[in-house]
Each structure stands twice: as structure tokens, then as C-alpha cells.
Write a protein that holds these residues in place. Sequence first.
Motif, PDB file in Angstrom:
ATOM      1  N   VAL A   1      78.328 -52.742  47.791  1.00 36.80           N
ATOM      2  CA  VAL A   1      78.264 -51.794  47.011  1.00 36.80           C
ATOM      3  C   VAL A   1      78.095 -52.046  45.500  1.00 36.80           C
ATOM      4  CG1 VAL A   1      79.330 -49.626  45.833  1.00 36.80           C
ATOM      5  CG2 VAL A   1      79.683 -50.079  48.360  1.00 36.80           C
ATOM      6  N   LYS A   2      78.737 -52.907  44.936  1.00 32.93           N
ATOM      7  CA  LYS A   2      78.703 -53.496  43.432  1.00 32.93           C
ATOM      8  C   LYS A   2      77.867 -54.734  43.588  1.00 32.93           C
ATOM      9  CE  LYS A   2      83.340 -51.934  42.440  1.00 32.93           C
ATOM     10  NZ  LYS A   2      84.634 -52.008  42.159  1.00 32.93           N
ATOM     11  N   GLY A   3      77.878 -55.689  44.291  1.00 34.30           N
ATOM     12  CA  GLY A   3      77.333 -56.981  44.370  1.00 34.30           C
ATOM     13  C   GLY A   3      75.916 -56.757  44.679  1.00 34.30           C
ATOM     14  N   LEU A   4      75.429 -56.129  45.670  1.00 33.07           N
ATOM     15  CA  LEU A   4      74.097 -55.793  46.054  1.00 33.07           C
ATOM     16  C   LEU A   4      73.442 -54.697  45.736  1.00 33.07           C
ATOM     17  CD1 LEU A   4      72.152 -57.367  48.056  1.00 33.07           C
ATOM     18  CD2 LEU A   4      72.992 -55.947  49.996  1.00 33.07           C
ATOM     19  N   LEU A   5      73.894 -53.568  45.829  1.00 32.75           N
ATOM     20  CA  LEU A   5      73.455 -52.187  45.470  1.00 32.75           C
ATOM     21  C   LEU A   5      73.649 -51.878  44.213  1.00 32.75           C
ATOM     22  CD1 LEU A   5      74.477 -50.189  48.688  1.00 32.75           C
ATOM     23  CD2 LEU A   5      72.395 -51.545  48.399  1.00 32.75           C
ATOM     24  N   GLY A   6      74.398 -52.595  43.258  1.00 29.49           N
ATOM     25  CA  GLY A   6      74.666 -52.362  41.999  1.00 29.49           C
ATOM     26  C   GLY A   6      75.443 -51.021  41.459  1.00 29.49           C
ATOM     27  N   TYR A   7      76.100 -50.566  42.291  1.00 27.28           N
ATOM     28  CA  TYR A   7      76.892 -49.199  41.934  1.00 27.28           C
ATOM     29  C   TYR A   7      78.148 -49.860  41.078  1.00 27.28           C
ATOM     30  CZ  TYR A   7      74.173 -46.350  45.581  1.00 27.28           C
ATOM     31  OH  TYR A   7      73.581 -45.713  46.358  1.00 27.28           O
ATOM     32  N   GLU A   8      78.611 -48.827  40.415  1.00 33.89           N
ATOM     33  CA  GLU A   8      79.527 -49.211  39.281  1.00 33.89           C
ATOM     34  C   GLU A   8      80.370 -47.846  39.145  1.00 33.89           C
ATOM     35  OE1 GLU A   8      78.544 -51.207  35.788  1.00 33.89           O
ATOM     36  OE2 GLU A   8      77.209 -52.519  36.783  1.00 33.89           O
ATOM     37  N   GLY A   9      81.668 -47.939  38.983  1.00 37.63           N
ATOM     38  CA  GLY A   9      82.407 -46.789  38.423  1.00 37.63           C
ATOM     39  C   GLY A   9      82.592 -45.770  39.345  1.00 37.63           C
TER      40      GLY A   9
ATOM     41  N   GLU B   1      76.453 -62.825  57.991  1.00 35.41           N
ATOM     42  CA  GLU B   1      77.311 -64.207  57.711  1.00 35.41           C
ATOM     43  C   GLU B   1      77.325 -64.144  56.032  1.00 35.41           C
ATOM     44  OE1 GLU B   1      75.872 -65.003  62.037  1.00 35.41           O
ATOM     45  OE2 GLU B   1      75.121 -64.154  60.154  1.00 35.41           O
ATOM     46  N   ALA B   2      75.899 -63.992  55.642  1.00 33.96           N
ATOM     47  CA  ALA B   2      75.779 -64.126  54.074  1.00 33.96           C
ATOM     48  C   ALA B   2      76.576 -63.092  53.568  1.00 33.96           C
ATOM     49  CB  ALA B   2      74.392 -63.956  53.751  1.00 33.96           C
ATOM     50  N   LEU B   3      76.740 -61.881  53.919  1.00 30.73           N
ATOM     51  CA  LEU B   3      77.223 -60.843  53.277  1.00 30.73           C
ATOM     52  C   LEU B   3      78.884 -61.237  53.292  1.00 30.73           C
ATOM     53  CD1 LEU B   3      75.587 -57.596  54.394  1.00 30.73           C
ATOM     54  CD2 LEU B   3      75.636 -58.360  52.050  1.00 30.73           C
ATOM     55  N   ARG B   4      79.448 -61.518  54.483  1.00 31.25           N
ATOM     56  CA  ARG B   4      80.585 -61.878  54.655  1.00 31.25           C
ATOM     57  C   ARG B   4      81.221 -63.043  53.669  1.00 31.25           C
ATOM     58  NH1 ARG B   4      81.443 -64.471  60.076  1.00 31.25           N
ATOM     59  NH2 ARG B   4      80.710 -66.212  58.748  1.00 31.25           N
ATOM     60  N   ASP B   5      80.323 -64.042  53.712  1.00 33.75           N
ATOM     61  CA  ASP B   5      80.834 -65.266  53.151  1.00 33.75           C
ATOM     62  C   ASP B   5      80.702 -65.116  51.732  1.00 33.75           C
ATOM     63  OD1 ASP B   5      81.193 -66.193  55.648  1.00 33.75           O
ATOM     64  OD2 ASP B   5      79.474 -67.449  55.717  1.00 33.75           O
ATOM     65  N   LYS B   6      79.920 -64.277  51.007  1.00 32.31           N
ATOM     66  CA  LYS B   6      80.086 -63.930  49.645  1.00 32.31           C
ATOM     67  C   LYS B   6      81.344 -63.999  49.017  1.00 32.31           C
ATOM     68  CE  LYS B   6      77.230 -62.206  45.883  1.00 32.31           C
ATOM     69  NZ  LYS B   6      77.597 -63.100  44.906  1.00 32.31           N
ATOM     70  N   ASP B   7      81.842 -63.169  49.348  1.00 36.17           N
ATOM     71  CA  ASP B   7      83.397 -62.830  48.632  1.00 36.17           C
ATOM     72  C   ASP B   7      84.387 -62.754  49.908  1.00 36.17           C
ATOM     73  OD1 ASP B   7      82.490 -62.801  45.921  1.00 36.17           O
ATOM     74  OD2 ASP B   7      81.761 -60.689  46.494  1.00 36.17           O
ATOM     75  N   GLY B   8      84.034 -62.966  51.101  1.00 32.18           N
ATOM     76  CA  GLY B   8      85.078 -62.913  52.259  1.00 32.18           C
ATOM     77  C   GLY B   8      85.233 -61.466  53.007  1.00 32.18           C
ATOM     78  N   TYR B   9      85.372 -61.640  54.336  1.00 24.70           N
ATOM     79  CA  TYR B   9      85.411 -60.299  54.944  1.00 24.70           C
ATOM     80  C   TYR B   9      86.039 -59.188  54.533  1.00 24.70           C
ATOM     81  CZ  TYR B   9      85.973 -57.176  59.132  1.00 24.70           C
ATOM     82  OH  TYR B   9      85.875 -56.046  59.984  1.00 24.70           O
ATOM     83  N   ASP B  10      87.433 -59.373  53.632  1.00 27.40           N
ATOM     84  CA  ASP B  10      88.125 -58.283  53.237  1.00 27.40           C
ATOM     85  C   ASP B  10      87.363 -57.601  52.080  1.00 27.40           C
ATOM     86  OD1 ASP B  10      90.037 -58.710  54.880  1.00 27.40           O
ATOM     87  OD2 ASP B  10      91.385 -60.258  53.628  1.00 27.40           O
ATOM     88  N   ASN B  11      86.260 -58.262  51.369  1.00 29.81           N
ATOM     89  CA  ASN B  11      85.570 -57.672  50.265  1.00 29.81           C
ATOM     90  C   ASN B  11      84.201 -57.102  50.580  1.00 29.81           C
ATOM     91  OD1 ASN B  11      88.042 -58.332  48.537  1.00 29.81           O
ATOM     92  ND2 ASN B  11      87.420 -60.348  48.728  1.00 29.81           N
ATOM     93  N   MET B  12      83.899 -56.989  51.714  1.00 31.59           N
ATOM     94  CA  MET B  12      82.530 -56.480  52.306  1.00 31.59           C
ATOM     95  C   MET B  12      82.360 -55.178  51.177  1.00 31.59           C
ATOM     96  SD  MET B  12      80.204 -57.278  54.382  1.00 31.59           S
ATOM     97  CE  MET B  12      81.163 -58.099  55.834  1.00 31.59           C
TER      98      MET B  12
END
Length: 189
Positions: free
Chosen positions: A113-121, A97-108
Amino acid sequence: MEKNMEKQIVADFEKKVHDDLYKYLLDKGAIDAHMPECPDVEEKWPEISRAYIPDGAREFQEYPVVSLGWMMFIGMAMAYYWDVDWEANASRHDYYEALRDKDGYDNMDDTVVKGLLGYEGEAAEKVTELVAQCAARVFSILNHSHIEPGTQAAFGCYVAALRQLYLMGMAMELCALGYKMTPYNPSEN
């Protein structure tokens, strides 16, 4: 369909998914040959699946690869939570729920990848593409399994697929974090 036969269909399907993803991810260098054992994360599977399945099953109709792939991202997130501070995270019951609700299901994907794990580019694109390929492979296996849609066996195979994607996501992230699964030999110390 007889219950034992249904269970066997699901078990055979899950093994097929496991073997396919294992070989594919090993060939890509995304996991170690020895699959990691992380009981803390594995034990969260029933709770996470119960929370995810209502959204995942609904999305499967229009976006099957997304529905499958998002669970792999969740497995990656769980490995990250385990690595960062499992004592603080172990008692949580709202991972999905926390992952889904952060930016919505469509943006999981971006949430993990970017928000939690910090991968970029390019690194973010590579991880996202690898998950998409794994989800597409699983969807292909599901399509070629000749299991009648809407049946209990079909639902069981969907859940089995999600479970393997969760575990492979966990394995990928543990590998990325530098955990190497090597046998312990006390005589070498």
C-alpha cells in the motif's frame, strides 16, 4: 469424499466468494461493474499461489484474516507491475518473495500500500481497511460453509478464496489506476 463432489464443493464455494466480494466492492465503488480481464496477471496466479501457500497456510492458524487479506494486496501489486512495465516484469518469477522479503511477511500491507502503490495517510488507511473487510467476509463465508477442517475440500476452498482475493485485488488496483472496462463497439468510431 468423492473427487467430483469435492470439486463441486470448491467450485460452489469459489462462486459464493466471488459473488460476495464483487457485490461488496461494487457497492463501495472500488471496482467497475464489468470485471477487468488481464490475462497477463491472471496467468501468474499458479506461480504466485505455489510460492504463497506455505506461508499463508501456516499463518492461517493464528491469523486467518491476514492470511487471506495479504493475497488481495498481492493482486493489487501485480496489477501495478502490469501497468508500470509488463515487458520488464513479465519474466519475473519472484513476485511474492520480493514483496515478502522487502519488510517481512507481517508487513505485507504496508509494503504494497505505502511502499509500492504510494498511498499515504487516509488513502492508505481506506485501502487497508477495505482489504481487511474483504478478508473478514471471506473468512466468515469459510466458517459458515461447514467444511471439515483439515480435509482436501477445506484446502481447496482456502486456495479458491485466495484466488478470488487475488483477482479482486487486481480489479481494485486496475480501477484505481483508471482502467475502465467498457465494451468496444467498432461502429461508434
